[in-house]
Design an enzyme around this catalytic site. Sequence first.
Site, PDB file in Angstrom:
ATOM      1  N   LYS A 116     -17.629 -17.926   3.374  1.00  0.00           N
ATOM      2  CA  LYS A 116     -19.086 -17.893   3.548  1.00  0.00           C
ATOM      3  C   LYS A 116     -19.808 -17.174   2.422  1.00  0.00           C
ATOM      4  CE  LYS A 116     -19.039 -17.863   8.561  1.00  0.00           C
ATOM      5  NZ  LYS A 116     -19.289 -17.065   9.743  1.00  0.00           N
ATOM      6  N   ARG A 145       0.830  -1.212   0.000  1.00  0.00           N
ATOM      7  CA  ARG A 145       0.000   0.000   0.000  1.00  0.00           C
ATOM      8  C   ARG A 145       0.866   1.264   0.000  1.00  0.00           C
ATOM      9  NH1 ARG A 145      -4.899  -1.924   4.031  1.00  0.00           N
ATOM     10  NH2 ARG A 145      -6.251  -2.647   2.347  1.00  0.00           N
ATOM     11  N   GLY A 173      -8.130  -8.618  -0.251  1.00  0.00           N
ATOM     12  CA  GLY A 173      -8.250  -9.585   0.838  1.00  0.00           C
ATOM     13  C   GLY A 173      -7.469 -10.860   0.601  1.00  0.00           C
ATOM     14  N   GLY A 224     -12.345  -4.506   1.303  1.00  0.00           N
ATOM     15  CA  GLY A 224     -13.728  -4.097   1.559  1.00  0.00           C
ATOM     16  C   GLY A 224     -14.238  -3.130   0.510  1.00  0.00           C
TER      17      GLY A 224
HETATM   18  P1  AMP Z   1     -13.315 -14.732   2.778  1.00  0.00           P
HETATM   19  O1  AMP Z   1     -12.705 -13.816   3.807  1.00  0.00           O
HETATM   20  O2  AMP Z   1     -14.766 -14.909   2.894  1.00  0.00           O
HETATM   21  O3  AMP Z   1     -12.841 -14.426   1.374  1.00  0.00           O
HETATM   22  O4  AMP Z   1     -12.736 -16.171   3.135  1.00  0.00           O
HETATM   23  C1  AMP Z   1     -11.392 -16.488   3.013  1.00  0.00           C
HETATM   24  C2  AMP Z   1     -11.127 -17.664   3.891  1.00  0.00           C
HETATM   25  O5  AMP Z   1     -11.967 -18.718   3.496  1.00  0.00           O
HETATM   26  C3  AMP Z   1      -9.723 -18.185   3.800  1.00  0.00           C
HETATM   27  O6  AMP Z   1      -9.103 -18.006   5.033  1.00  0.00           O
HETATM   28  C4  AMP Z   1      -9.909 -19.666   3.509  1.00  0.00           C
HETATM   29  O7  AMP Z   1      -9.075 -20.485   4.275  1.00  0.00           O
HETATM   30  C5  AMP Z   1     -11.351 -19.907   3.874  1.00  0.00           C
HETATM   31  N1  AMP Z   1     -11.922 -21.055   3.193  1.00  0.00           N
HETATM   32  C6  AMP Z   1     -11.900 -21.302   1.889  1.00  0.00           C
HETATM   33  N2  AMP Z   1     -12.450 -22.509   1.633  1.00  0.00           N
HETATM   34  C7  AMP Z   1     -12.828 -23.023   2.829  1.00  0.00           C
HETATM   35  C8  AMP Z   1     -13.422 -24.244   3.235  1.00  0.00           C
HETATM   36  N3  AMP Z   1     -13.722 -25.183   2.348  1.00  0.00           N
HETATM   37  N4  AMP Z   1     -13.670 -24.443   4.543  1.00  0.00           N
HETATM   38  C9  AMP Z   1     -13.341 -23.489   5.422  1.00  0.00           C
HETATM   39  N5  AMP Z   1     -12.764 -22.323   5.109  1.00  0.00           N
HETATM   40  C10 AMP Z   1     -12.506 -22.087   3.829  1.00  0.00           C
END
Ligand code: AMP
Length: 418
Positions: A220, A36, A372, A395
């Site tokens: 999620k 950054r 991210g 974000g």
């Molecule tokens: P996000 O912040 O929603 O983009 O999520 C990123 C995180 O999702 C990373 O730390 C990954 O390790 C996690 N992730 C990806 N696939 C899975 C999975 N199958 N089960 C649990 N966590 C996951």
Amino acid sequence: MNKKTLRDVKLGNNKVVMRVDFNVPIDDGKIMDDTRIQAALPTIRHILDAGSSLVLMSHLGRPTGTGYQKEFSLAPVGAYLTDHCGLNVTMASDCIGDDVAALAAALKPGAVLLLENTRFHTEEVGKVDVSKLSDADAAAAKADMKKRQNRMAQQLAALGDIYVNDAFGAAHRAHASTAVITSYTSTAVAGFLMEKELQYLGAAVENPERPVLAIVGGAKISGKLELLLNLIDKVDAIIIGGGMSYTFKKALGEKIGTSICEDDLIPTALKTLESAKNKGRKILLPVDNVLADRFDADANTQIASGDFPDGWEGVDIGPKSITLFCAEVARAKTIIWNGPMGCFEMAPFAAGTNAICRAVADSGAVSIIGGGDSVSAVRKCGLYDKMSHVSTGGGASLEFLEGKALPGVEALDDANES
Ligand code: AMP
């Protein structure tokens, strides 16, 4: 872009107040990732080379807002700018107040004043806890905070004569230094980093070379639902991977063992698939997965298509899914990627994310990495430089791609303003 940028400003012996995003990881005073800082340097150098002086301000982390806290101090960034970027930087002990105003007034052309963390003052964010107040008291407390936030913004604005916002990573926040400040400046324009971010992200959704592919993953659905819904209208195909894909899989009637799942979003997942189908969009879900018997890098693993056995959870996409997804990536002319395909932080479960990363790099498509975890995945693969644009704002890029207005951008001067 419908906002004025630094290109619209004739700089000379000016004092520029610039909001940057120096919210960088710092460990024991050492900058662990300078992306950054490097990204803001073209704007910084342009201003200084034009003979202006520069007041830089940023937040760092989430301090309590009750004054100075050493662990959230921007002093290591000031030292970094001096030692590694060749800038002549004075570090202020605060971001507002008489001492800061005097330092800013004394700045010579070509010199830089770095203000201390703007979030050392609650007025920067402007939030008040009204949970224990009556309605009347809550309204009064909010009005009082608004007044104080305006005062802080006014003090920041008074440190210079031109305001530049180059903090794309904070553009989704309507804070004193990112948005409110523009009420107190005669000139408020975007810096080059802000401009570049908006151009890439804007072109990807408004005027892309087709076909456009979105790759959405991560833990999620709840954090990415609005993104999915907005992208369905804009893109030709969507790949859904990562933890969120198991909610879709369950929604389609398949067994997912102990995989991460948001049961309350199953109806929404079905509606999303239906909506994509009605609009003629292609949605690709994993056709096989890497399963683990526990959430651990040393877990036993197996590959499964269809139903998952009880007691096993999906941690990555499988080899057939990799082939399927990479073929879709190769067809795309524009790719928007937000979220990993699996738990890529654990090496045995990183193959899917790595393969997608390599495919995106080799695709020749315009590739936009949405901040991210996808950014750290791209960096881990060593393919950062092969992407057309890696956003500095997780974000902010998410909210932009969700179709939301960014307050830090909205507050800037309109391009057609005289
Ligand atoms: P996000 O912040 O929603 O983009 O999520 C990123 C995180 O999702 C990373 O730390 C990954 O390790 C996690 N992730 C990806 N696939 C899975 C999975 N199958 N089960 C649990 N966590 C996951």
